[in-house]
Design an enzyme around this catalytic site. Sequence first.
Site, short mmCIF file in Angstrom:
data_model
loop_
_atom_site.label_atom_id
_atom_site.label_comp_id
_atom_site.label_asym_id
_atom_site.label_seq_id
_atom_site.Cartn_x
_atom_site.Cartn_y
_atom_site.Cartn_z
N ASP A 68 -0.57 -3.96 -6.34
CA ASP A 68 -0.03 -3.35 -6.96
C ASP A 68 2.01 -3.06 -6.28
OD1 ASP A 68 0.50 -0.58 -8.35
OD2 ASP A 68 0.88 0.17 -6.49
N CYS A 71 3.88 0.00 -12.62
CA CYS A 71 4.46 1.44 -12.99
C CYS A 71 4.99 0.77 -14.04
CB CYS A 71 4.01 2.16 -12.20
SG CYS A 71 5.44 2.15 -10.45
N ALA A 108 0.82 -1.22 -0.13
CA ALA A 108 0.28 0.05 0.37
C ALA A 108 0.96 1.62 0.49
CB ALA A 108 -0.83 -0.26 1.21
N GLY A 137 0.71 4.94 0.20
CA GLY A 137 -1.01 5.04 -0.22
C GLY A 137 -2.02 5.49 -0.86
N1 SAM Z 1 -0.05 1.24 -3.41
C1 SAM Z 1 1.00 1.83 -3.63
C2 SAM Z 1 0.58 3.80 -4.24
O1 SAM Z 1 -0.47 3.59 -4.75
O2 SAM Z 1 0.54 4.27 -3.45
C3 SAM Z 1 2.36 2.42 -4.46
C4 SAM Z 1 2.74 0.34 -3.71
S1 SAM Z 1 4.65 0.53 -3.82
C5 SAM Z 1 4.37 0.67 -6.28
C6 SAM Z 1 4.76 -1.51 -3.71
C7 SAM Z 1 4.99 -1.58 -1.76
O3 SAM Z 1 4.79 -3.07 -1.87
C8 SAM Z 1 6.35 -0.74 -1.57
O4 SAM Z 1 6.26 -0.10 -0.71
C9 SAM Z 1 6.44 -2.38 -0.94
O5 SAM Z 1 7.39 -1.36 0.15
C10 SAM Z 1 5.88 -3.34 -0.55
N2 SAM Z 1 6.13 -4.15 -0.91
C11 SAM Z 1 6.31 -4.95 -1.48
N3 SAM Z 1 6.53 -6.74 -1.10
C12 SAM Z 1 5.40 -6.29 0.07
C13 SAM Z 1 4.91 -7.61 0.80
N4 SAM Z 1 4.73 -8.60 0.62
N5 SAM Z 1 3.95 -6.88 1.69
C14 SAM Z 1 3.39 -5.58 1.66
N6 SAM Z 1 4.13 -5.12 1.37
C15 SAM Z 1 5.18 -5.55 -0.13
#
Ligand code: SAM
Length: 389
Positions: free
Chosen positions: A188, A292, A110, A113
Amino acid sequence: DGAVQKISRHPRWVRVNTIKSTLDQQLSTTFKGFRETDNLKDVLLAAKRSKIYYKDPNIPNLLALPSRIDLSRSPAYTSGQIIFQDKASCFPAYLLDPVPGDGDVIDATAAPGNKTTHLAAIVSSQLRTGQKQKVIAFERDKGRTVTLQKMVKLASANSVVQVKGSSDFLATTPGSGEFANVGAILLDPSCSGTGIVGRDDAIKMHLPEVQGGTKSSQKLDKSKKRKRGDEAGNTSEATATLNLHLDDSTPEETPIEGKLSERLAALSKFQLHILNHAMRFANARKITYSTCSIHFEENEGVVFQALASSAAKQGGWRVLAREEQVDGLKNWHRRGIWEDEKVSCDLDEGSKREVLNACIRCDKDTEEGTMGFFVAAFVRDAENVPAQL
Ligand code: SAM
């Protein structure tokens, strides 16, 4: 088209946070004295600080403004009534289309956020007195959890969003009673970030990192990268996302070092794994998968592999066909692409084309003014939800 090349400046996309305000309220306060245009090109061609706006026809409550319009000190921004969020980044929550009957919604990855607060706004707008529907937001990274919590609070989304900070979505048990009411999942995950505007510069500047830099060289370069994002005018959402991706430590099992093709292989393995995990949530009926990234491997490649996986087959998952998508997106013309040899596909040509047509893409540096982005939705009908997974 040379004309398009010249005007392909990135607009400042502004989403009105309907938990705290309305589009009309913003138009009569923050954007008082601004002229409306029904042609995005007018915004792209306008002087960088002109008072002109365009109401987006695809995403509700979204405005495009000239790139350098300074809203960062406006009361609407500092109080969370408006959020800087690229148009493409608004596609997943809108495509997921959570309705009260879906039950709880998980945002699996998330921070910072943007999509969590968008989900919260959609959910809040539909809730009647006495109805309960939550957005459960997972974020694995401790530092980014703090950002997520701040953003949720600023957007006044606390009553709807439950932040599961420093929590790994992959460590959840999909069949557990805790998630029995989860009907929709927005996914995402970490990606190469190659669709981010300004990212090319960052890649060029930090080639060693992409082609074999070390973790410590990445750390050393962080401050420079941040500065570069700001210099490129990628303030707020873009910068936040840029930093997030540049700082995004890829999952432990993926090599930070190595050629782009190796990174893409490692990332797509992780993305397929986390998508399959989402597909195992016992009562989930809808999932959106987004990145993205501009690369087939992380996008259509993952969708095709997910459809062929046992999680999808046993769970009865299929893609949400173009004609089933929300009105604002079924008409979006940029659709999935196919790159031979990168993934095997045992679907007949017609089915393959349907899957690609269900995939949504945004390209950067086009007259649409978006970042590079990909999203696809998966659904399963009630009769396909297995009694026991
Ligand atoms: N959806 C967010 C937004 O629109 O603001 C952007 C998300 S970013 C692309 C991916 C996020 O997923 C990162 O903050 C990363 O730390 C988190 N992440 C990666 N693997 C994860 C996991 N197994 N469980 C929870 N979070 C995870």
